[in-house]
Design an enzyme around this catalytic site. Structure first.
Site, PDB file in Angstrom:
ATOM      1  N   GLY A   1      22.165  32.381  32.961  1.00  0.00           N
ATOM      2  CA  GLY A   1      21.543  31.371  32.106  1.00  0.00           C
ATOM      3  C   GLY A   1      21.202  30.086  32.833  1.00  0.00           C
ATOM      4  O   GLY A   1      22.014  29.158  32.905  1.00  0.00           O
TER       5      GLY A   1
ATOM      6  N   ALA B 183      13.097  23.217  30.765  1.00  0.00           N
ATOM      7  CA  ALA B 183      13.373  23.365  32.201  1.00  0.00           C
ATOM      8  C   ALA B 183      13.214  24.809  32.641  1.00  0.00           C
ATOM      9  O   ALA B 183      14.151  25.609  32.543  1.00  0.00           O
ATOM     10  CB  ALA B 183      14.790  22.873  32.521  1.00  0.00           C
TER      11      ALA B 183
ATOM     12  N   SER C  99      10.258  26.153  35.497  1.00  0.00           N
ATOM     13  CA  SER C  99       9.959  26.003  36.925  1.00  0.00           C
ATOM     14  C   SER C  99      10.791  24.876  37.532  1.00  0.00           C
ATOM     15  O   SER C  99      11.286  24.983  38.649  1.00  0.00           O
ATOM     16  CB  SER C  99       8.470  25.683  37.119  1.00  0.00           C
ATOM     17  OG  SER C  99       7.681  26.728  36.609  1.00  0.00           O
TER      18      SER C  99
ATOM     19  N   GLY D 261     -10.715  54.494  27.791  1.00  0.00           N
ATOM     20  CA  GLY D 261     -10.154  54.160  26.473  1.00  0.00           C
ATOM     21  C   GLY D 261      -8.731  54.661  26.288  1.00  0.00           C
ATOM     22  O   GLY D 261      -7.934  54.068  25.555  1.00  0.00           O
TER      23      GLY D 261
ATOM     24  N   GLU E 200      11.786  34.627  37.635  1.00  0.00           N
ATOM     25  CA  GLU E 200      12.421  34.274  38.922  1.00  0.00           C
ATOM     26  C   GLU E 200      11.547  33.329  39.740  1.00  0.00           C
ATOM     27  O   GLU E 200      11.546  33.375  40.977  1.00  0.00           O
ATOM     28  CB  GLU E 200      12.733  35.519  39.767  1.00  0.00           C
ATOM     29  CG  GLU E 200      13.219  36.695  38.974  1.00  0.00           C
ATOM     30  CD  GLU E 200      14.710  36.914  39.062  1.00  0.00           C
ATOM     31  OE1 GLU E 200      15.343  36.278  39.897  1.00  0.00           O
ATOM     32  OE2 GLU E 200      15.217  37.707  38.264  1.00  0.00           O
TER      33      GLU E 200
ATOM     34  N   GLU F  85       2.863  30.333  41.133  1.00  0.00           N
ATOM     35  CA  GLU F  85       2.535  28.978  41.610  1.00  0.00           C
ATOM     36  C   GLU F  85       3.726  28.389  42.380  1.00  0.00           C
ATOM     37  O   GLU F  85       3.551  27.793  43.445  1.00  0.00           O
ATOM     38  CB  GLU F  85       2.178  28.057  40.416  1.00  0.00           C
ATOM     39  CG  GLU F  85       0.856  28.382  39.729  1.00  0.00           C
ATOM     40  CD  GLU F  85       0.941  29.566  38.764  1.00  0.00           C
ATOM     41  OE1 GLU F  85       2.038  30.118  38.554  1.00  0.00           O
ATOM     42  OE2 GLU F  85      -0.113  29.959  38.231  1.00  0.00           O
TER      43      GLU F  85
HETATM   44  C1  LIG Z   1      11.082  38.201  29.976  1.00  0.00           C
HETATM   45  C2  LIG Z   1      11.689  37.027  30.678  1.00  0.00           C
HETATM   46  C3  LIG Z   1      12.972  37.129  31.180  1.00  0.00           C
HETATM   47  C4  LIG Z   1      13.579  36.017  31.788  1.00  0.00           C
HETATM   48  N1  LIG Z   1      14.887  36.112  32.198  1.00  0.00           N
HETATM   49  C5  LIG Z   1      15.539  34.978  32.596  1.00  0.00           C
HETATM   50  C6  LIG Z   1      16.942  35.003  32.844  1.00  0.00           C
HETATM   51  O1  LIG Z   1      17.597  36.056  32.754  1.00  0.00           O
HETATM   52  N2  LIG Z   1      17.545  33.836  33.175  1.00  0.00           N
HETATM   53  C7  LIG Z   1      16.871  32.661  33.290  1.00  0.00           C
HETATM   54  O2  LIG Z   1      17.505  31.647  33.593  1.00  0.00           O
HETATM   55  N3  LIG Z   1      15.531  32.614  33.081  1.00  0.00           N
HETATM   56  C8  LIG Z   1      14.854  33.736  32.727  1.00  0.00           C
HETATM   57  N4  LIG Z   1      13.497  33.697  32.486  1.00  0.00           N
HETATM   58  C9  LIG Z   1      12.792  32.421  32.605  1.00  0.00           C
HETATM   59  C10 LIG Z   1      11.782  32.365  33.751  1.00  0.00           C
HETATM   60  O3  LIG Z   1      12.447  32.265  34.967  1.00  0.00           O
HETATM   61  C11 LIG Z   1      10.840  31.192  33.456  1.00  0.00           C
HETATM   62  O4  LIG Z   1      10.030  31.572  32.360  1.00  0.00           O
HETATM   63  C12 LIG Z   1      10.002  30.813  34.642  1.00  0.00           C
HETATM   64  O5  LIG Z   1      10.787  30.244  35.654  1.00  0.00           O
HETATM   65  C13 LIG Z   1       8.888  29.814  34.265  1.00  0.00           C
HETATM   66  O6  LIG Z   1       9.370  28.762  33.514  1.00  0.00           O
HETATM   67  P1  LIG Z   1       8.625  28.343  32.150  1.00  0.00           P
HETATM   68  O7  LIG Z   1       8.447  29.575  31.355  1.00  0.00           O
HETATM   69  O8  LIG Z   1       9.367  27.220  31.535  1.00  0.00           O
HETATM   70  O9  LIG Z   1       7.192  27.858  32.601  1.00  0.00           O
HETATM   71  P2  LIG Z   1       6.797  26.376  33.093  1.00  0.00           P
HETATM   72  O10 LIG Z   1       7.740  25.901  34.127  1.00  0.00           O
HETATM   73  O11 LIG Z   1       6.601  25.520  31.889  1.00  0.00           O
HETATM   74  O12 LIG Z   1       5.376  26.648  33.768  1.00  0.00           O
HETATM   75  C14 LIG Z   1       4.169  26.782  33.023  1.00  0.00           C
HETATM   76  C15 LIG Z   1       3.036  26.945  34.031  1.00  0.00           C
HETATM   77  O13 LIG Z   1       2.952  25.767  34.840  1.00  0.00           O
HETATM   78  C16 LIG Z   1       3.039  26.133  36.209  1.00  0.00           C
HETATM   79  N5  LIG Z   1       3.732  25.073  36.958  1.00  0.00           N
HETATM   80  C17 LIG Z   1       4.912  24.490  36.699  1.00  0.00           C
HETATM   81  N6  LIG Z   1       5.217  23.587  37.641  1.00  0.00           N
HETATM   82  C18 LIG Z   1       4.191  23.592  38.530  1.00  0.00           C
HETATM   83  C19 LIG Z   1       3.903  22.892  39.730  1.00  0.00           C
HETATM   84  N7  LIG Z   1       4.759  22.010  40.248  1.00  0.00           N
HETATM   85  N8  LIG Z   1       2.746  23.157  40.384  1.00  0.00           N
HETATM   86  C20 LIG Z   1       1.886  24.083  39.895  1.00  0.00           C
HETATM   87  N9  LIG Z   1       2.092  24.789  38.765  1.00  0.00           N
HETATM   88  C21 LIG Z   1       3.241  24.545  38.088  1.00  0.00           C
HETATM   89  C22 LIG Z   1       3.827  27.429  36.223  1.00  0.00           C
HETATM   90  O14 LIG Z   1       3.610  28.150  37.418  1.00  0.00           O
HETATM   91  C23 LIG Z   1       3.269  28.112  34.985  1.00  0.00           C
HETATM   92  O15 LIG Z   1       2.031  28.710  35.295  1.00  0.00           O
HETATM   93  C24 LIG Z   1      12.859  34.813  31.925  1.00  0.00           C
HETATM   94  C25 LIG Z   1      11.537  34.736  31.456  1.00  0.00           C
HETATM   95  C26 LIG Z   1      10.962  35.807  30.815  1.00  0.00           C
HETATM   96  C27 LIG Z   1       9.558  35.672  30.283  1.00  0.00           C
END
Ligand SMILES: Cc1cc2nc3c(=O)[nH]c(=O)nc-3n(C[C@H](O)[C@H](O)[C@H](O)COP(=O)(O)OP(=O)(O)OC[C@H]3O[C@@H](n4cnc5c(N)ncnc54)[C@H](O)[C@@H]3O)c2cc1C
Length: 389
Positions: free
Chosen positions: A128, A134, A136, A346, A369, A373
């Site tokens: 988690g 929070a 990226s 299709g 993970e 980007e």
């Molecule tokens: C099915 C699934 C399973 C997951 N499992 C886990 C888990 O077990 N444990 C866990 O902790 N997390 C987990 N995650 C979370 C996952 O790691 C995050 O969704 C991922 O890190 C992106 O974060 P966010 O969704 O908040 O996107 P955001 O950080 O909000 O990003 C949105 C967009 O902005 C871009 N962006 C952000 N910052 C920058 C920058 N500085 N420069 C350029 N572009 C940028 C991103 O690349 C993305 O395209 C999971 C996600 C999913 C969908």
């Protein structure tokens, strides 16, 4: 340099291929329903993988593992993910994202408590880190751990946590000292599911990996003792980043498995389907797609092996190589899935054909993970540090 798998690696490949074809793949589309039956099948798959030794490949023999290297694990993982990506993701979140930091940073008591169960598949772990604000930017987590007597009180919300709905234990990253910053003020806590103040949200209704349940985790005055602290106080963020180096190789591996499964389906379909009086594989537009699939999957595999080799050699290049492998393999997988669907015409658009599920599964590789980007940022930073002026 020798590109041939050794005898042990060949036998891992053969054993896992046979096992996964017979035991995991037949249920992949049933898991995709994401209902209660799917959850039971998933848990069963994890137990089967435990029996086969997969869950313990990266763990010490003392706790039931076989302590193998990362390349062997990737070879086995390709077969698991090829058969069912959702099973790979949930198994990996348990034995890798949760189990690996316990192996690397846990004390004997914690290892004895959790690892034998994780390795057998009877205990399911989760990781988690991500929170609603929070993703990226993992340094922006708002979950706190406050000292109260001999206890720690956790408050916050985690989101997108793989396995949360079925996990027995979750590794929770929380700020115990916000002023010290992420490098010295975040601690990792092992929180059991029945701990008062720990609860989970409704499983998310996802595009892909529908067989691997994901949800929020709520921590409301969740009280844990010092026994829950993983390793050194304040080192949780660094532990999480080190864990993600393994996780990125894992995400690259599942992307490769999905891509190879797509290629297999496309080759099979293109040989059977006829248009204008001949099999569609005779048309260059189709066969060139198959050729490109072959090259991209092979390159993905080479990058994965290189990153895995660097990680097991403790090479300082391992982190950037893991990013390269993850970035390349995940983008290759979405491209290949799109081509494979196109080859099916299709029929690729309906659920009866596995490529429909694979197409939906492929996309997560570019997000989980660390997004594509973020991988490019990390790789560019590395190049500029080494060669920039
Ligand atoms: C099915 C699934 C399973 C997951 N499992 C886990 C888990 O077990 N444990 C866990 O902790 N997390 C987990 N995650 C979370 C996952 O790691 C995050 O969704 C991922 O890190 C992106 O974060 P966010 O969704 O908040 O996107 P955001 O950080 O909000 O990003 C949105 C967009 O902005 C871009 N962006 C952000 N910052 C920058 C920058 N500085 N420069 C350029 N572009 C940028 C991103 O690349 C993305 O395209 C999971 C996600 C999913 C969908």
């Amino acid at each position: 340099m020798n590109y041939e798998l050794n005898d042990i690696q060949k036998s891992i490949n053969e054993n896992f291929k046979k096992f996964c074809e017979n035991e995991i793949k037949p249920n992949a589309s049933i898991l995709d329903a994401g209902d209660e039956k799917a959850v039971e099948l998933l848990k069963n798959n994890i137990k089967k993988l435990g029996k086969l030794g997969y869950m313990g490949m990266m763990h010490e023999e003392t706790f039931g593992g076989t302590d193998q290297d990362l390349i062997n694990f990737a070879i086995a993982g390709e077969e698991v993910s090829k058969a069912c990506a959702a099973t790979f993701l949930s198994a990996g979140a348990s034995c890798g994202l949760c189990g690996m930091p316990i192996r690397l940073f846990g004390n004997d008591k914690q290892k004895e408590k959790y690892l034998p169960g994780i390795i057998s598949g009877d205990v399911i772990g989760s990781f988690g880190l991500t929170e609603p604000q929070a993703g990226s930017d993992a340094t922006a987590i708002a979950t706190t751990a406050k000292r109260k007597g001999a206890k720690w009180i956790l408050n916050g919300t985690k989101t997108f946590i793989t396995n949360a709905p079925i996990a027995d234990v979750c590794l929770i990253m929380a700020y115990n000292d916000k002023e010290a910053g992420p490098g010295a003020g975040v601690t990792a806590f092992l929180v059991d599911k029945h701990t008062p103040g720990f609860s989970i949200g409704k499983p998310f209704d996802k595009l892909g990996y529908r067989g691997s349940p994901t949800s929020e985790i709520f921590l409301e005055d969740c009280e844990v003792s010092d026994d829950a602290v993983l390793g050194e106080l304040g080192k949780g963020f660094i532990q999480a980043m080190q864990t993600l180096e393994y996780g990125r190789i894992g995400m690259a591996t599942v992307s490769l498995g999905v891509a190879v499964a797509c290629m297999d389906e496309a080759v099979k379909y293109a040989s059977q389907r006829k248009a204008f009086g001949k099999p569609i594989n005779r048309y260059q537009e189709i066969s060139f797609k198959l050729a490109d699939m072959m090259i991209l999957t092979d390159l993905s595999r080479l990058l994965i092996y290189k990153a895995a080799w660097a990680k097991q050699m403790n090479d300082p290049e391992a982190a950037v190589l893991a990013s390269c492998a993850k970035l390349f393999a995940s983008e290759a997988a979405t491209q290949i899935a799109s081509w494979a669907l196109q080859v099916h015409g299709g029929y690729g658009y309906i659920k009866e054909f596995p490529v429909e599920r694979l197409y939906r599964d492929a996309k997560l590789g570019e997000i989980g993970e660390g997004t594509s980007e973020i991988q490019r940022i990390l790789i560019a930073r590395d190049i500029l540090q080494k060669y920039g002026s």
